[in-house]
Design a protein around this motif. Structure first.
Motif, PDB file in Angstrom:
ATOM      1  N   ASN A  60       0.820  -1.211   0.000  1.00  0.00           N
ATOM      2  CA  ASN A  60       0.000   0.000   0.000  1.00  0.00           C
ATOM      3  C   ASN A  60       0.853   1.259   0.000  1.00  0.00           C
ATOM      4  O   ASN A  60       0.556   2.226  -0.715  1.00  0.00           O
ATOM      5  N   HIS A  61       1.899   1.262   0.798  1.00  0.00           N
ATOM      6  CA  HIS A  61       2.794   2.416   0.853  1.00  0.00           C
ATOM      7  C   HIS A  61       3.407   2.683  -0.528  1.00  0.00           C
ATOM      8  O   HIS A  61       3.454   3.821  -0.992  1.00  0.00           O
ATOM      9  N   LEU A  63       2.234   1.707  -3.467  1.00  0.00           N
ATOM     10  CA  LEU A  63       1.188   2.120  -4.405  1.00  0.00           C
ATOM     11  C   LEU A  63       0.865   3.605  -4.267  1.00  0.00           C
ATOM     12  O   LEU A  63       0.745   4.316  -5.266  1.00  0.00           O
ATOM     13  N   VAL A  64       0.748   4.091  -3.050  1.00  0.00           N
ATOM     14  CA  VAL A  64       0.477   5.516  -2.831  1.00  0.00           C
ATOM     15  C   VAL A  64       1.613   6.346  -3.422  1.00  0.00           C
ATOM     16  O   VAL A  64       1.367   7.341  -4.115  1.00  0.00           O
ATOM     17  N   ARG A  65       2.844   5.941  -3.174  1.00  0.00           N
ATOM     18  CA  ARG A  65       3.998   6.666  -3.745  1.00  0.00           C
ATOM     19  C   ARG A  65       3.977   6.624  -5.266  1.00  0.00           C
ATOM     20  O   ARG A  65       4.192   7.641  -5.925  1.00  0.00           O
ATOM     21  N   PHE A  67       1.384   6.181  -7.319  1.00  0.00           N
ATOM     22  CA  PHE A  67       0.296   7.012  -7.826  1.00  0.00           C
ATOM     23  C   PHE A  67       0.633   8.498  -7.696  1.00  0.00           C
ATOM     24  O   PHE A  67       0.347   9.281  -8.602  1.00  0.00           O
ATOM     25  N   SER A  68       1.240   8.884  -6.604  1.00  0.00           N
ATOM     26  CA  SER A  68       1.630  10.283  -6.410  1.00  0.00           C
ATOM     27  C   SER A  68       2.707  10.706  -7.399  1.00  0.00           C
ATOM     28  O   SER A  68       2.633  11.786  -7.981  1.00  0.00           O
ATOM     29  N   LEU A  73      -2.755  10.329  -8.215  1.00  0.00           N
ATOM     30  CA  LEU A  73      -3.392  10.432  -6.908  1.00  0.00           C
ATOM     31  C   LEU A  73      -3.142  11.827  -6.375  1.00  0.00           C
ATOM     32  O   LEU A  73      -2.005  12.303  -6.382  1.00  0.00           O
ATOM     33  N   LEU A  75      -3.414  13.909  -3.034  1.00  0.00           N
ATOM     34  CA  LEU A  75      -3.652  13.776  -1.588  1.00  0.00           C
ATOM     35  C   LEU A  75      -4.033  15.096  -0.928  1.00  0.00           C
ATOM     36  O   LEU A  75      -4.109  15.169   0.281  1.00  0.00           O
TER      37      LEU A  75
END
Length: 76
Positions: A60-61, A63-65, A67-68, A73, A75
């Motif tokens: 998850n960590h 994936l967030v990175r 996408f950012s 993404l 945020l």
């Protein structure tokens, strides 16, 4: 087998591979990344084909990175 079409994938792609995955061995994921022009490889140490269950926070960590980094993404 989708290998013949992978070179046409133009969008950013994150391939997540597990070090001890016997169902999808590492060399398959590495080959996918070589074929796709905008692919990145994330390797999970000490993980199997069930990596999403074994290391959900790590995945998850990342994936967030991912996408950012690719403006997929927001945020804010």
């Amino acid at each position: 087998n989708a290998f013949p079409w992978l070179s046409s994938v133009k969008c950013p792609t994150l391939v997540i591979a597990a070090e001890n995955d016997r169902f999808t061995p590492m060399h398959v994921s590495e080959h996918m990344v070589r074929i796709m022009p905008n692919a990145e490889l994330m390797v999970l140490a000490d993980a199997s084909h069930a990596a999403i269950i074994e290391q959900p926070h790590t995945i998850n960590h990342r994936l967030v990175r991912f996408f950012s980094e690719h403006a997929l993404l927001n945020l804010t």
